[in-house]
Design a protein around this motif. Structure first.
Motif, PDB file in Angstrom:
ATOM      1  N   SER A  53       0.834  -1.206   0.000  1.00 47.34           N
ATOM      2  CA  SER A  53       0.000   0.000   0.000  1.00 47.34           C
ATOM      3  C   SER A  53       0.869   1.258   0.000  1.00 47.34           C
ATOM      4  CB  SER A  53      -0.917  -0.008   1.227  1.00 47.34           C
ATOM      5  OG  SER A  53      -1.671   1.168   1.284  1.00 47.34           O
ATOM      6  N   ASP A  54       1.938   1.250   0.801  1.00 44.13           N
ATOM      7  CA  ASP A  54       2.872   2.384   0.822  1.00 44.13           C
ATOM      8  C   ASP A  54       3.566   2.553  -0.526  1.00 44.13           C
ATOM      9  OD1 ASP A  54       2.373   2.933   3.522  1.00 44.13           O
ATOM     10  OD2 ASP A  54       3.901   1.523   4.195  1.00 44.13           O
ATOM     11  N   ASN A  55       3.995   1.419  -1.094  1.00 42.62           N
ATOM     12  CA  ASN A  55       4.661   1.455  -2.402  1.00 42.62           C
ATOM     13  C   ASN A  55       3.729   2.016  -3.469  1.00 42.62           C
ATOM     14  OD1 ASN A  55       7.144   0.397  -1.596  1.00 42.62           O
ATOM     15  ND2 ASN A  55       6.492  -1.718  -1.881  1.00 42.62           N
ATOM     16  N   ARG A  56       2.494   1.565  -3.453  1.00 44.64           N
ATOM     17  CA  ARG A  56       1.511   2.021  -4.457  1.00 44.64           C
ATOM     18  C   ARG A  56       1.323   3.531  -4.368  1.00 44.64           C
ATOM     19  NH1 ARG A  56      -2.261  -1.711  -6.584  1.00 44.64           N
ATOM     20  NH2 ARG A  56      -3.834  -0.073  -6.520  1.00 44.64           N
ATOM     21  N   LYS A  57       1.191   4.020  -3.133  1.00 41.46           N
ATOM     22  CA  LYS A  57       0.957   5.448  -2.930  1.00 41.46           C
ATOM     23  C   LYS A  57       2.142   6.268  -3.446  1.00 41.46           C
ATOM     24  CE  LYS A  57      -0.377   8.767   0.661  1.00 41.46           C
ATOM     25  NZ  LYS A  57      -0.665   8.943   2.102  1.00 41.46           N
ATOM     26  N   GLN A  58       3.352   5.835  -3.118  1.00 39.25           N
ATOM     27  CA  GLN A  58       4.545   6.556  -3.567  1.00 39.25           C
ATOM     28  C   GLN A  58       4.715   6.481  -5.079  1.00 39.25           C
ATOM     29  OE1 GLN A  58       8.268   6.695  -1.479  1.00 39.25           O
ATOM     30  NE2 GLN A  58       7.439   5.574   0.268  1.00 39.25           N
ATOM     31  N   ILE A  59       4.436   5.308  -5.641  1.00 37.52           N
ATOM     32  CA  ILE A  59       4.552   5.140  -7.100  1.00 37.52           C
ATOM     33  C   ILE A  59       3.591   6.087  -7.818  1.00 37.52           C
ATOM     34  CG2 ILE A  59       4.075   3.562  -9.026  1.00 37.52           C
ATOM     35  CD1 ILE A  59       5.156   1.297  -7.141  1.00 37.52           C
ATOM     36  N   LYS A  60       2.350   6.131  -7.349  1.00 39.59           N
ATOM     37  CA  LYS A  60       1.363   7.010  -7.988  1.00 39.59           C
ATOM     38  C   LYS A  60       1.801   8.470  -7.929  1.00 39.59           C
ATOM     39  CE  LYS A  60      -2.813   4.206  -7.399  1.00 39.59           C
ATOM     40  NZ  LYS A  60      -4.142   4.093  -6.745  1.00 39.59           N
ATOM     41  N   GLY A  61       2.348   8.862  -6.783  1.00 38.17           N
ATOM     42  CA  GLY A  61       2.821  10.235  -6.646  1.00 38.17           C
ATOM     43  C   GLY A  61       3.975  10.546  -7.583  1.00 38.17           C
ATOM     44  N   LEU A  62       4.922   9.610  -7.688  1.00 36.63           N
ATOM     45  CA  LEU A  62       6.082   9.824  -8.552  1.00 36.63           C
ATOM     46  C   LEU A  62       5.713   9.775 -10.037  1.00 36.63           C
ATOM     47  CD1 LEU A  62       8.814   7.843  -6.595  1.00 36.63           C
ATOM     48  CD2 LEU A  62       8.854  10.283  -7.132  1.00 36.63           C
ATOM     49  N   LEU A  63       4.766   8.931 -10.397  1.00 34.41           N
ATOM     50  CA  LEU A  63       4.314   8.880 -11.792  1.00 34.41           C
ATOM     51  C   LEU A  63       3.776  10.243 -12.207  1.00 34.41           C
ATOM     52  CD1 LEU A  63       2.504   5.400 -11.873  1.00 34.41           C
ATOM     53  CD2 LEU A  63       4.521   6.015 -13.203  1.00 34.41           C
ATOM     54  N   LYS A  64       3.003  10.844 -11.320  1.00 35.71           N
ATOM     55  CA  LYS A  64       2.443  12.163 -11.616  1.00 35.71           C
ATOM     56  C   LYS A  64       3.549  13.218 -11.660  1.00 35.71           C
ATOM     57  CE  LYS A  64      -1.266  15.262 -10.151  1.00 35.71           C
ATOM     58  NZ  LYS A  64      -2.350  15.487  -9.159  1.00 35.71           N
ATOM     59  N   GLU A  65       4.439  13.169 -10.677  1.00 32.77           N
ATOM     60  CA  GLU A  65       5.528  14.144 -10.588  1.00 32.77           C
ATOM     61  C   GLU A  65       6.462  14.065 -11.785  1.00 32.77           C
ATOM     62  OE1 GLU A  65       9.443  14.555  -7.758  1.00 32.77           O
ATOM     63  OE2 GLU A  65       7.545  14.026  -6.787  1.00 32.77           O
ATOM     64  N   ARG A  66       6.740  12.849 -12.276  1.00 33.35           N
ATOM     65  CA  ARG A  66       7.689  12.664 -13.385  1.00 33.35           C
ATOM     66  C   ARG A  66       7.022  12.725 -14.763  1.00 33.35           C
ATOM     67  NH1 ARG A  66      11.921  12.933  -9.828  1.00 33.35           N
ATOM     68  NH2 ARG A  66      12.496  10.957  -8.876  1.00 33.35           N
ATOM     69  N   ASN A  67       5.694  12.920 -14.792  1.00 32.04           N
ATOM     70  CA  ASN A  67       4.943  12.821 -16.049  1.00 32.04           C
ATOM     71  C   ASN A  67       5.251  11.486 -16.721  1.00 32.04           C
ATOM     72  OD1 ASN A  67       3.316  13.374 -18.257  1.00 32.04           O
ATOM     73  ND2 ASN A  67       4.846  14.653 -19.288  1.00 32.04           N
ATOM     74  N   ALA A  68       5.054  10.433 -15.933  1.00 30.94           N
ATOM     75  CA  ALA A  68       5.409   9.078 -16.386  1.00 30.94           C
ATOM     76  C   ALA A  68       4.165   8.219 -16.539  1.00 30.94           C
ATOM     77  CB  ALA A  68       6.365   8.429 -15.382  1.00 30.94           C
ATOM     78  N   ILE A  69       4.279   7.207 -17.383  1.00 29.93           N
ATOM     79  CA  ILE A  69       3.209   6.237 -17.581  1.00 29.93           C
ATOM     80  C   ILE A  69       3.739   4.849 -17.240  1.00 29.93           C
ATOM     81  CG2 ILE A  69       3.728   5.877 -20.054  1.00 29.93           C
ATOM     82  CD1 ILE A  69       0.655   5.709 -20.477  1.00 29.93           C
ATOM     83  N   LEU A  70       2.924   4.075 -16.546  1.00 30.25           N
ATOM     84  CA  LEU A  70       3.333   2.746 -16.100  1.00 30.25           C
ATOM     85  C   LEU A  70       2.678   1.685 -16.980  1.00 30.25           C
ATOM     86  CD1 LEU A  70       4.861   1.047 -13.966  1.00 30.25           C
ATOM     87  CD2 LEU A  70       2.774   1.099 -12.574  1.00 30.25           C
ATOM     88  N   LEU A  71       3.515   0.891 -17.659  1.00 31.81           N
ATOM     89  CA  LEU A  71       3.042  -0.172 -18.540  1.00 31.81           C
ATOM     90  C   LEU A  71       3.332  -1.529 -17.913  1.00 31.81           C
ATOM     91  CD1 LEU A  71       4.513   1.088 -21.962  1.00 31.81           C
ATOM     92  CD2 LEU A  71       2.393   1.794 -20.843  1.00 31.81           C
ATOM     93  N   ALA A  72       2.397  -2.443 -18.027  1.00 36.81           N
ATOM     94  CA  ALA A  72       2.611  -3.799 -17.502  1.00 36.81           C
ATOM     95  C   ALA A  72       2.167  -4.825 -18.520  1.00 36.81           C
ATOM     96  CB  ALA A  72       1.847  -4.003 -16.192  1.00 36.81           C
ATOM     97  N   HIS A  73       3.055  -5.741 -18.829  1.00 30.92           N
ATOM     98  CA  HIS A  73       2.709  -6.833 -19.737  1.00 30.92           C
ATOM     99  C   HIS A  73       1.720  -7.781 -19.068  1.00 30.92           C
ATOM    100  CE1 HIS A  73       3.174 -10.518 -22.147  1.00 30.92           C
ATOM    101  NE2 HIS A  73       3.403  -9.671 -23.138  1.00 30.92           N
ATOM    102  N   ASN A  74       0.956  -8.475 -19.899  1.00 32.72           N
ATOM    103  CA  ASN A  74      -0.070  -9.400 -19.415  1.00 32.72           C
ATOM    104  C   ASN A  74       0.474 -10.518 -18.527  1.00 32.72           C
ATOM    105  OD1 ASN A  74      -2.134  -8.127 -20.942  1.00 32.72           O
ATOM    106  ND2 ASN A  74      -1.488  -9.224 -22.775  1.00 32.72           N
ATOM    107  N   TYR A  75       1.778 -10.767 -18.571  1.00 30.15           N
ATOM    108  CA  TYR A  75       2.362 -11.863 -17.796  1.00 30.15           C
ATOM    109  C   TYR A  75       2.996 -11.411 -16.477  1.00 30.15           C
ATOM    110  CZ  TYR A  75       2.125 -14.653 -22.162  1.00 30.15           C
ATOM    111  OH  TYR A  75       1.715 -15.323 -23.293  1.00 30.15           O
TER     112      TYR A  75
END
Length: 305
Positions: free
Chosen positions: A4-26
């Motif tokens: 939960s902590d990791n998710r929150k920080q990741i979401k914040g950094l994605l927004k801050e860095r103007n980043a998009i998170l891609l995940a393969h189906n596997y």
């Protein structure tokens, strides 16, 4: 830290860095759950290229991050785990491919996108598991070199019998482990289930399938089918979205060993570290990127059958 902590920080950094998170189906369920986009390897790169994101965080394997870098040279591409490789992509080398081309001068090379940027750059045209038949059929040549997946190549050959395919002897170890006995055992256990498999499986396994398709094709088929039970012949990561999209249907893996270690090593913690450090970065040199892009663009210009 907790997930939960990791998710929150990741979401914040994605927004801050103007980043998009891609995940393969596997990839792991928790990574898919957090991703902005999930999908197959090339589809993810194509979607990311359409966005205004400055940074692509690719949860997958190395050749996938390279494809994103090929299609989006102006974006920074992060691969959270540089050791996330692909055994099949590693089975073909530039030297080996050039030697095969020398044996068959003038014969076009069709290369599966599950390959390195360098191999793409030494190919005439790329294909995906979804469009491989259309790509081979579109070529005017009667002979084609197909690399690196012999199983996908044999599937294509069965659909385009008028052409002679020369196969590179590569394969996906995860799909290669799937056997006829596994299918028969599951069919006996679940006689009403449809068997859906990936064309990277052995031809004798493919011959038993009710439907053969890419991962994206599996989502579509299972969602639209009236059947309520499915035996799935591909990597286990696909079950996450299948179950989400079809809560009233049942999905059984062909084998509990249908696991790709490379696809599973990227964790939420790895994603967080990559965003914090803005590394590891995957770059493709221009002398490789340009011919690799040409091979991809030729593929994208082929109409689907």
């Amino acid at each position: 830290m907790t997930d939960s902590d990791n998710r929150k920080q990741i979401k914040g950094l994605l927004k801050e860095r103007n980043a998009i998170l891609l995940a393969h189906n596997y990839t792991c369920d928790e990574v898919q759950d957090l991703a902005d986009i999930t999908g197959d390897s090339l589809g993810l790169s194509l979607e990311a290229a359409k966005t205004d994101a400055a940074v692509i965080v690719f949860c997958g394997v190395h050749f996938m991050a390279e494809s994103a870098a090929i299609l989006s040279p102006e974006k920074k591409v992060l691969l959270p785990r540089l050791d996330a490789g692909c055994p099949m992509a590693d089975m073909v080398t530039v030297e080996g491919l050039e030697a095969l081309k020398a044996q068959y001068p003038g014969i076009p090379v069709v290369t599966y996108v599950n390959s390195s940027a360098e191999i793409k750059a030494h190919s005439d045209i790329c294909c995906t598991s979804a469009n491989a038949v259309s790509v081979v059929r579109s070529l005017p040549d009667s002979k084609v070199i197909f690399a690196p997946d012999r199983n996908l190549g044999r599937y294509v050959a069965s659909k385009v019998p008028e052409k002679e395919l020369i196969f590179w002897d590569g394969f996906c170890p995860t799909h290669q482990r799937m056997s006829v006995d596994m299918v028969k055992q599951k069919k006996q256990q679940y006689p009403d289930a449809l068997f859906v498999c990936h064309p990277e499986c052995n031809p004798d396994v493919v011959a038993l399938a009710d439907q053969v398709c890419s991962t994206s094709g599996m989502y579509d088929f299972c969602r639209q089918s009236q059947a309520t039970r499915f035996i799935i012949g591909t990597e286990c990561g696909i079950l996450y979205r299948l179950k989400q999209e079809n809560p009233d249907k049942e999905f059984m893996l062909i084998s509990p060993d249908a696991v790709c270690r490379n696809m599973k090593i990227t964790s939420l913690e790895d994603v967080l570290k990559a965003l914090q450090r803005m590394s590891p970065v995957v770059n493709v040199p221009e002398h490789v990127r340009i011919p690799a892009l040409r091979a991809l663009e030729r593929m994208l210009a082929v109409p689907r059958d």
